[in-house]
Motif scaffolding. Structure first.
Motif, PDB file in Angstrom:
ATOM      1  N   SER A 218       0.837  -1.210   0.000  1.00  0.00           N
ATOM      2  CA  SER A 218       0.000   0.000   0.000  1.00  0.00           C
ATOM      3  C   SER A 218       0.864   1.250   0.000  1.00  0.00           C
ATOM      4  O   SER A 218       0.592   2.224  -0.722  1.00  0.00           O
ATOM      5  CB  SER A 218      -0.923   0.004   1.229  1.00  0.00           C
ATOM      6  N   ILE A 219       1.929   1.221   0.793  1.00  0.00           N
ATOM      7  CA  ILE A 219       2.826   2.378   0.886  1.00  0.00           C
ATOM      8  C   ILE A 219       3.558   2.621  -0.426  1.00  0.00           C
ATOM      9  O   ILE A 219       3.571   3.739  -0.949  1.00  0.00           O
ATOM     10  CB  ILE A 219       3.833   2.179   2.034  1.00  0.00           C
ATOM     11  N   THR A 221       2.893   1.486  -3.421  1.00  0.00           N
ATOM     12  CA  THR A 221       1.978   1.760  -4.534  1.00  0.00           C
ATOM     13  C   THR A 221       1.619   3.241  -4.575  1.00  0.00           C
ATOM     14  O   THR A 221       1.735   3.896  -5.618  1.00  0.00           O
ATOM     15  CB  THR A 221       0.696   0.918  -4.413  1.00  0.00           C
ATOM     16  N   ALA A 222       1.179   3.770  -3.442  1.00  0.00           N
ATOM     17  CA  ALA A 222       0.815   5.188  -3.374  1.00  0.00           C
ATOM     18  C   ALA A 222       2.023   6.073  -3.655  1.00  0.00           C
ATOM     19  O   ALA A 222       1.921   7.082  -4.381  1.00  0.00           O
ATOM     20  CB  ALA A 222       0.237   5.510  -1.999  1.00  0.00           C
ATOM     21  N   SER A 223       3.172   5.690  -3.119  1.00  0.00           N
ATOM     22  CA  SER A 223       4.388   6.484  -3.319  1.00  0.00           C
ATOM     23  C   SER A 223       4.825   6.484  -4.781  1.00  0.00           C
ATOM     24  O   SER A 223       5.280   7.509  -5.304  1.00  0.00           O
ATOM     25  CB  SER A 223       5.518   5.946  -2.434  1.00  0.00           C
ATOM     26  N   VAL A 225       2.910   6.118  -7.488  1.00  0.00           N
ATOM     27  CA  VAL A 225       1.994   6.965  -8.260  1.00  0.00           C
ATOM     28  C   VAL A 225       2.288   8.442  -8.013  1.00  0.00           C
ATOM     29  O   VAL A 225       2.350   9.246  -8.951  1.00  0.00           O
ATOM     30  CB  VAL A 225       0.530   6.635  -7.902  1.00  0.00           C
ATOM     31  N   MET A 226       2.502   8.812  -6.760  1.00  0.00           N
ATOM     32  CA  MET A 226       2.789  10.207  -6.423  1.00  0.00           C
ATOM     33  C   MET A 226       4.116  10.665  -7.032  1.00  0.00           C
ATOM     34  O   MET A 226       4.207  11.759  -7.592  1.00  0.00           O
ATOM     35  CB  MET A 226       2.814  10.377  -4.905  1.00  0.00           C
ATOM     36  N   LEU A 250      -1.114   4.161 -13.713  1.00  0.00           N
ATOM     37  CA  LEU A 250      -2.163   3.730 -12.788  1.00  0.00           C
ATOM     38  C   LEU A 250      -2.715   2.359 -13.186  1.00  0.00           C
ATOM     39  O   LEU A 250      -2.827   1.451 -12.346  1.00  0.00           O
ATOM     40  CB  LEU A 250      -3.302   4.751 -12.762  1.00  0.00           C
TER      41      LEU A 250
END
Length: 297
Positions: A218-219, A221-223, A225-226, A250
Motif C-alpha cells: 500500500s505504501i 503503490t501510493a508512493s 503513483v505520487m 495507474l
C-alpha cells in the motif's frame, strides 16, 4: 537426491541456456531509461552504447542466476516450480554450473570495463550486491527486498553512465519505488504459493506475513503513483504533456495488483509481464505515448 542419468548434448546445451534465464533479461530493459528520457533514443551512437550495456547486464545477470541456482539447489528441489530448473532437475550438475560461472563471470566483467570504466564499476557493484544478497542479505527482512531494488537502480545508473547523460532524480526515485513494489509482490506470491512450507524454502519468509506485506505494498503503490505524477508535473520540458501518461502507470499498477491478489501470481515479474496481454499492451502504449511526447511535441 537426483539419480544419475545420461543427458544428451542438446539437452545439456538447452540446460546451460536455461541456467542463464534469458526470460528474466527483460528486467535489463531499465538500462534504456536514460537513453529515452535524455532524448537520444534515435541517436545511433547512443543507441549502440546502451544496447551494448544492456547485453553486458544480461551476461552479468546470467552469472547471478547461475550463482543463485548453485547456492539454492537443495531448496529449489523442494519448490513446486523451481525444481524444474537445470541444476535442481539434474540436467546440469553443480560442478558444471561452477565451471560455466568461472568462464562467464571474468569475461562479463572484463568486457564491461573495456566498454566504459564507470559502467564496469556499476556492473561490478551489481554483481557484488547480488553476491551479498545470495549469501547474507536474503536472510534480512526488508533489506532483502531493498537489495533487489538496488539492482534495478544500478541498471538505470549504468545506462546513464555509458552514454554520459544526466538522469533525473525523479526517474531514480520512480525506479526505486517500482522495484520495491515488484519485490514485495514477489514475497507475497511466495507466501501464498508455498503456504506452510514457505519458511522451509526461504527462511526469511517466516519474518513476513500477508498483512505486513500488504501494508508495504500500500505504501509503495501510493508512493510510486505520487512520485511519477510529480515527475510529470516538474518535467524539465516546458510542456506538461507527460501528465497524459499517468493513466497508463495507474492501470499498470492496478493490473499487477489484480494479478497478485486475484490470480495469485506475480512471483516472477518478467513472466507476469510476458504472459499478461493487457499488461503488455498497456506498457507498449506507455512507451509509445512517452516517446511521442518527449520527441515530437
Amino acid at each position: 537426491m537426483i539419480k544419475s542419468q545420461k543427458i544428451s548434448f542438446f539437452a545439456k546445451l538447452k540446460g546451460f541456456l536455461e541456467l542463464a534465464r534469458p526470460k528474466q533479461w527483460i528486467k535489463n530493459l531499465f538500462v534504456f531509461a536514460a537513453l529515452v528520457f535524455a532524448g537520444h533514443a534515435f541517436d545511433e551512437d547512443y543507441l549502440q552504447k546502451t544496447t551494448l550495456a544492456f547485453l553486458l547486464f544480461c551476461l552479468i545477470s546470467a552469472c547471478v542466476y547461475i550463482l543463485n541456482d548453485i547456492v539454492d539447489v537443495n531448496k529449489d528441489r523442494a519448490h513446486p516450480k523451481k525444481r524444474t530448473r537445470p541444476i535442481a532437475s539434474g540436467i546440469i550438475t553443480p560442478k558444471e554450473a561452477v565451471v560455466f560461472l568461472i568462464i562467464l563471470l571474468p569475461f562479463s566483467l572484463a568486457a564491461s570495463f573495456k566498454v566504459d570504466f564507470f559502467l564496469g564499476i556499476v556492473i561490478l557493484v551489481y554483481f557484488l550486491n547480488n553476491l551479498l544478497y545470495s549469501l547474507v542479505v536474503k536472510h534480512w527482512v526488508i533489506l532483502d527486498v531493498m537489495s533487489i531494488a538496488l539492482g534495478f537502480l544500478l541498471r538505470v545508473i549504468g545506462g546513464a553512465l555509458v552514454i554520459k547523460v544526466y538522469i533525473s532524480p525523479w526517474i531514480l526515485l520512480c525506479t526505486l519505488l517500482l522495484s520495491l513494489f515488484l519485490g514485495f509482490s514477489k514475497r507475497r506470491n511466495e507466501l501464498t504459493v508455498l503456504q506452510e512450507d514457505a519458511d522451509s524454502h526461504r527462511k526469511i519468509l517466516k519474518e513476513y506475513s500477508l498483512e505486513f506485506i500488504d501494508n508495504m505494498l500500500s505504501i509503495v503503490t501510493a508512493s510510486t503513483v505520487m512520485a511519477y505524477s510529480l515527475y510529470t508535473f516538474s518535467s524539465n520540458s516546458e510542456n506538461y504533456y507527460m501528465m497524459a501518461t499517468i493513466p497508463f502507470v495507474l492501470y499498470g499498477i492496478f493490473r499487477y495488483q489484480y494479478i497478485i491478489y486475484q490470480k495469485q501470481e506475480g512471483g516472477s515479474p518478467e513472466e507476469t509481464v510476458l504472459s499478461d496481454v493487457p499488461l503488455m499492451i498497456n506498457i507498449l502504449l506507455w512507451v509509445v505515448t512517452s516517446i511521442i511526447i518527449l520527441y515530437f511535441i
